[in-house]
Design a protein around this motif. Structure first.
Motif: not given
Lengths: 510, 640
Positions: B616-617, B619-621, B623-624
């Protein structure tokens, strides 16, 4: 030596938040001094009284437009409307949290720290009264949310974010049933939330570097008269936005949502789905409308892409879900996409439409989770879809209400789901964002499928061999259901009064 | 002429009760269900009788007003307010509406009373009266509305009641089919009426009678023509006129009181009402009048010819209704003084046709629901009252003086001969005259075969008997009406209707003098009747005999059903099949394909939701980085 100049403080404008924080502190004390038997009633009463008093203060403050404590807090139309919404939805959530009659001891475990599966854990799972610290925690969270939507500088906003997030992390871990899942969810939420907070804080630093201040109007000024490298501005804006997109559950920062919604105790899931959404979008509205309005042409396409992505991910993934709470989680992700469409209209209609949507969606989603808390088997709530097959035959009233709520989510006319989608889509067309509306309508169609699948399952399928029992809702849950359904119908049939209210409230102070 | 309606005052401000009472009764009967089975039919009768009494009171108080002030407009509430469209829920009680109210509630009361006896053994009697009351209410709304939308509201209401009552015995396939046929053919007409009303709104901005009639002068001739033809289409649908006449005879599948009230006396005359009410529109365009006259003349001949070839007692009467309404259309098409003549004929027809339908019902009641006139004969001895009352109806419809038909039909024939264009006077006059002779022929055939000659009953257990008093009393009252009404109405009604249609002095003389026309019409009537008497007084064969082209064609409704089937039904079926095919293969295929694609995509995307915080982290990274990158890319001009 220069004496420290205290900024003037408008206590009236701060009163709603002061009431909640005061009541939360009082609740912590009450936890210690009240006898165990009376504790639940006292705590629930205290929390509800605080919410009602804060709501009264919000109503009393209507029409106020002021920036106070040295520019840290802005109290204006949107602030008061959003605070009022959070308080009303929070009050209804408190009723759900206070429900103790469906399961012995309530949805919360008394000592979350006991090792899962141990002898002691099995004992306390047997029906000892649940934790009552959930009430002060909830009130703290509510207070943080009120501050979050009122915050007029980026650091206050960050503090508010943490104030309402930390209690939520804890609350997620307190489920009486399926405790490992609950604790896992809480830990994931905490880790990813901290990660997102770091982005937010990093972004604040960039923006400070660009504007030389953290107050929103200072940022606005700086955007209008650029003095420094725009790289600072855009990196800052992107990172601040990421922090908020995370809370609002927008793709690709939505990944925590299904796991947390599924694992958290259902009343807390409802609370997050209703109130956290209001708070997160409230802050997003303020930042985009007040501070960064000047660079709208840069962020509109990027956030628009995020909205489309969110709507698609929410709708498409909802199709194959087999767990009702996860299904509603994806539905809430898709709804966040629709809300972002309203936000990106960047006009008065967009602001008022988004606020209308938040209230309408909040009530419907509270009713939906209230229903989920009623269908149970030996292991607690029976959230797997297959367990709901044929439930309409045994409990037509419950299935009827749930069908109605699902139709609301699908946006069928004469429900609030239709009027609110109409409001945000209409505003987006007005604001020149027709492409978002096209994707919005397409995903609405996709999303109708999973909702209708549940409806078909409830009414047309044969019930399984060991069908779950449908609990008779206690007074509090009935109240939540009643309020949710009535408001959903009312906002679908006569939306005009609330729309007028949101229009009157749709001007930010800068 | 400026048209304006006086507001309702005094007693007349209660005219809404006329509509409300039968409606309330219908609601009670239909909502209470079985609990009302015991007394429901009496409530049904009482509500219509109450409307009749009220109608009389209103009528008297209307006649107490000065002739120029003789109208009462009552605006109840704003019905539809959207943009420029502003439709009143309003009623208008004027001389024209007044006579219709009396006809509907008066004849309606008698038929309701009759139905109490007729439907005695039917388990659905309460429901029947519920629908019957609904019909009366809708019909009253139709004639009492003060604008075209209200008229349309009532128009659809009577259509609904008609549909429900034709298919009342819905377990019989023929009744269900007849109901559908009536419904579909009426839709064609109703669509015309609706578009006509839309056109009014577009051109004149209003649908109120007052505004429309006063605005007609400002319209182009072509607009009036189109508007009139659309209204005429609606009228033809409801009144069973060419080319939409085929549903009316089939509608006889309903219970006989329904045929008497709805499909003879009242609803089917709604088309005549529509044209008479819209007289400022129709009088404004001579081409339009010619079309109406042609429809009327053609239909009256069609009705006569087919009526002469039918053996089913109710269908003969039904075709005679088609034909008589043709006379009324002829009348309203002729315009001027003939509007009132058509209304007189309509009222007289209401009496004698209801009388004969109820008589037919009485015959069927005594003959175990036999309807084939070849299998009757000699009933005059067994059912004296029915015979006598039916006889008055028969003499009235063929126009023997001094019965009502003579006073109402003969002036229409005379008016047809008075048309200004000579060829038109001859064509339409002769059509009306020939129609009179044919009417005399087929009605006499019907009468003689049913009541006279040798008995040709075929089933063993037939013991013809007179009907109970509750059925014969309405028959007697209607027979009295059939005898007397014509003479009473022939001068009073046209005078009474003057405020609606305007004053008309003596018309210029036509191609033939009035005396000649009267003599001629009596002669053709006597020839027709005498011929039928001579042919059928000894009875007839039990089965239809081989016949010439014309009779065969007439037996098959002049091939109009075959025409409809070939031109509309078959291509319609093929079109439907083609669309279903397209829908099944094309659209469903597309939809199902899309659904499969979404489902597949969903299944694949789901795997990204691993449950591991680390992914998850990540994918957030990602995305960011993408978001920050996109901002920079757009701003620094790396993109676009």
């Amino acid at each position: 030596m220069e004496s420290l100049q205290l900024p003037p403080i408008d206590y009236g404008a701060l009163l709603p938040m002061l009431i909640l924080f005061g009541a939360a502190c009082l609740g912590v004390v009450a936890e210690v001094v009240t006898p165990q038997r009376a504790r639940n009633a006292v705590q629930l009463g205290l929390a509800l009284v605080a919410v009602v008093a804060a709501l009264a203060a919000v109503v009393w403050q209507r029409g106020t437009r002021t920036v106070t404590i040295g520019g840290a807090v802005a109290v204006d139309g949107p602030t008061l409307f959003l605070q009022g919404s959070i308080l009303v939805l929070g009050g209804v959530s408190l009723l759900l949290i206070g429900e103790r009659s469906i399961e012995k001891g309530g949805a919360f475990v008394s000592q979350a720290a006991v090792t899962v599966g141990s002898q002691k854990d099995l004992q306390q799972a047997g029906g000892r009264p649940g934790a009552t610290e959930v009430y002060p925690l909830t009130v703290f969270a509510l207070g943080g949310m009120l501050l979050f939507v009122a915050a007029n500088d980026l650091l206050t906003m960050f503090v508010a974010l943490e104030v309402f997030s930390l209690p939520l992390y804890l609350l997620c871990a307190l489920a009486r049933r399926r405790r490992l899942l609950s604790q896992e969810a809480a830990l994931k939420y905490f880790l990813l939330g901290s990660y997102a907070s770091a982005f937010f804080l990093f972004g604040v630093a960039f923006v400070y570097g660009y504007a030389g201040g953290i107050q929103l109007e200072v940022v606005h000024e700086a955007v209008a008269n650029p003095q420094r490298s725009e790289v600072l501005l855009y990196v800052g804006l992107a990172m601040v936005a990421i922090g908020l997109l995370f809370k609002a559950a927008l793709a690709p920062f939505h990944v925590w949502t299904p796991d947390v919604y599924q694992g958290a105790p259902t009343p807390i899931t409802a609370f997050m789905a209703a109130c956290t959404k209001v708070a997160a979008f409230g802050a997003l509205l303020r930042i985009l409308y007040v501070a960064f309005e000047g660079v709208r042409w840069s962020f509109q396409p990027i956030l628009g892409t995020i909205a489309v992505l969110t709507m698609f991910i929410g709708a498409v993934l909802a199709v194959t879900q087999t767990d009702l709470k996860r299904l509603l989680a994806y539905s809430s992700i898709a709804n966040a996409g629709y809300l972002l469409v309203g936000v990106l209209a960047l006009n008065e209609e967009g602001l008022s439409g988004t606020m209308f949507y938040l209230v309408a969606y909040g009530f419907s989603v509270l009713a939906a989770f209230a229903i989920i808390s009623l269908v149970r088997d030996a292991d607690g709530e029976a959230t797997h879809l297959s367990r709901w097959a044929g439930i309409g035959r045994k409990s037509p009233l419950l299935a009827g209400v749930f069908t109605f709520i699902l139709l609301t989510f699908a946006g069928i006319p004469l429900t609030s789901g239709f009027t609110s989608k109409f409001a945000v889509f209409g505003a987006a067309v007005e604001g020149g964002q027709t492409w978002l509306v096209i994707f919005g309508v397409i995903t609405s169609m996709l999303l109708a499928f999973p909702y209708l699948r549940v409806v078909v399952l409830m009414w047309l399928s044969e019930p399984g061999e060991s069908a779950p029992t449908v609990s008779i809702p206690g007074f509090l849950t009935s109240a939540v259901l009643g309020i949710g359904v009535i408001v959903t119908v009312a906002l679908g049939v006569v939306p005009a009064p609330l729309i007028d209210l949101t229009r009157e409230a749709s001007e930010f102070v800068r | 002429m400026e048209i304006s309606y006086a507001p309702a005052t005094g007693v007349l401000s209660n005219i809404w009760l006329l509509v409300a009472i039968p409606l309330a009764s219908a609601a009670i009967l239909l909502l209470l269900g079985k609990r009302a089975d015991k007394w429901g039919h009496w409530l049904g009768v009482a509500s219509v009788a109450a409307s009749f009494v009220l109608g009389l009171i209103f009528f008297v108080s209307l006649s107490g007003l000065e002739a120029s002030q003789r109208s009462a407009e009552l605006s109840l509430w704003d019905f539809i307010v959207v943009g420029r469209l502003n439709v009143d829920f309003g009623l208008l009680f004027d001389p024209l509406a007044g006579v219709f109210v009396l006809l509907i509630t008066g004849v309606g009361s008698l038929i309701h009373l009759y139905a109490v006896g007729y439907m005695e053994h039917d388990p659905g009697r309460r429901k029947f009266f519920g629908y019957f009351n609904l019909f009366v209410s809708a019909m009253l709304l139709l004639v009492l509305g003060n604008n075209y939308v209200m008229l349309y509201f009532g128009w659809e209401g009577v259509g609904l009641a008609s549909y429900l009552l034709i298919s009342f015995w819905y377990t019989r396939p023929s009744a269900a089919t007849a109901g559908k046929k009536a419904f579909l053919m009426n839709r064609v007409g109703d669509a015309g009426l609706a578009i006509g009303i839309f056109l009014m709104f577009t051109e004149l901005g209003s649908t109120q009678y007052e505004d429309v009639f006063n605005g007609v002068d400002s319209l182009a001739a072509g607009t009036i023509l189109v508007m009139g033809i659309l209204l005429l289409l609606g009228a033809c649908g409801k009144s069973g006129q060419f080319p939409l006449q085929a549903w009316l005879p089939d509608a006889m599948e309903g219970p006989t009181p329904v045929s008497a009230l709805i499909h003879a006396a009242t609803m089917v005359t709604a088309g005549v009402y529509l044209i008479a009410r819209s007289n400022p529109i129709f009088s404004a365009n001579t081409t339009l009048q010619l079309v109406v006259v042609s429809v009327g003349a053609l239909t009256l001949l069609i009705g006569c010819v087919i009526g002469a070839a039918k053996d089913d007692i109710k269908r003969v009467l039904a075709w005679s209704t088609v034909s008589q309404i043709g006379y009324m259309f002829l009348g309203v098409g002729l315009g001027g003084g003939a509007y009132a003549l058509a209304i007189v004929h309509l009222l007289a027809h209401g009496f004698f046709k209801a009388n004969m339908f109820l008589g037919a019902g009485s015959v069927m009641h005594g003959m175990h629901d036999q309807v084939d006139i070849r299998r009757f004969g000699g009933l005059s001895k067994h059912m004296k009252i029915t015979w006598l009352t039916f006889g008055t109806g028969w003499l009235a419809i063929i126009g023997i003086p001094p019965l009502s038909g003579y006073f109402s039909k003969e002036p229409i024939i005379a008016a047809a001969f008075e048309r200004e264009v000579v060829w038109e006077a001859w064509v339409f006059g002769m059509a009306a005259l020939i129609g009179a002779g044919l009417t005399a022929f087929y009605m006499t055939r019907l009468f003689v075969l049913t009541f006279h000659g040798p008995a040709r009953w075929t089933e063993d257990n037939q013991h013809p008997h007179e009907s109970p008093a509750i059925m014969t009393i309405p028959l007697i009252l209607l027979a009295i009406g059939s005898v007397g009404a014509g003479f009473l109405m022939s001068t009073s009604v046209p005078d009474w209707l003057n405020p609606v249609f305007g004053e008309h002095g003596e018309e210029a003389h036509g191609v033939l003098s009035h005396t000649v026309i009267t003599a001629l019409s009596l002669v053709v009537t006597i020839i027709g009747a005498g011929l039928a008497w001579a042919l059928f007084r000894r009875g007839t064969a039990l089965e239809p005999q081989p016949a010439g082209v014309l009779v065969t064609a007439a037996r098959r409704n002049l091939y109009t059903d075959a025409f409809n089937e070939a031109v509309f039904e078959r291509p319609g079926i093929y079109l439907t099949r083609a669309l279903v095919y397209l829908d099944g293969k094309g659209i469903d295929g597309l939809v199902n394909g899309l659904a499969a694609a979404v489902g597949g995509g969903s299944g694949r995307l789901r795997r990204l939701q691993t449950g591991f915080v680390r992914s998850y982290a990540l994918s957030m990274l990602t995305g960011a980085m993408l978001v920050v990158g996109a901002f920079l890319a757009i701003q620094l001009g790396w993109l676009a």
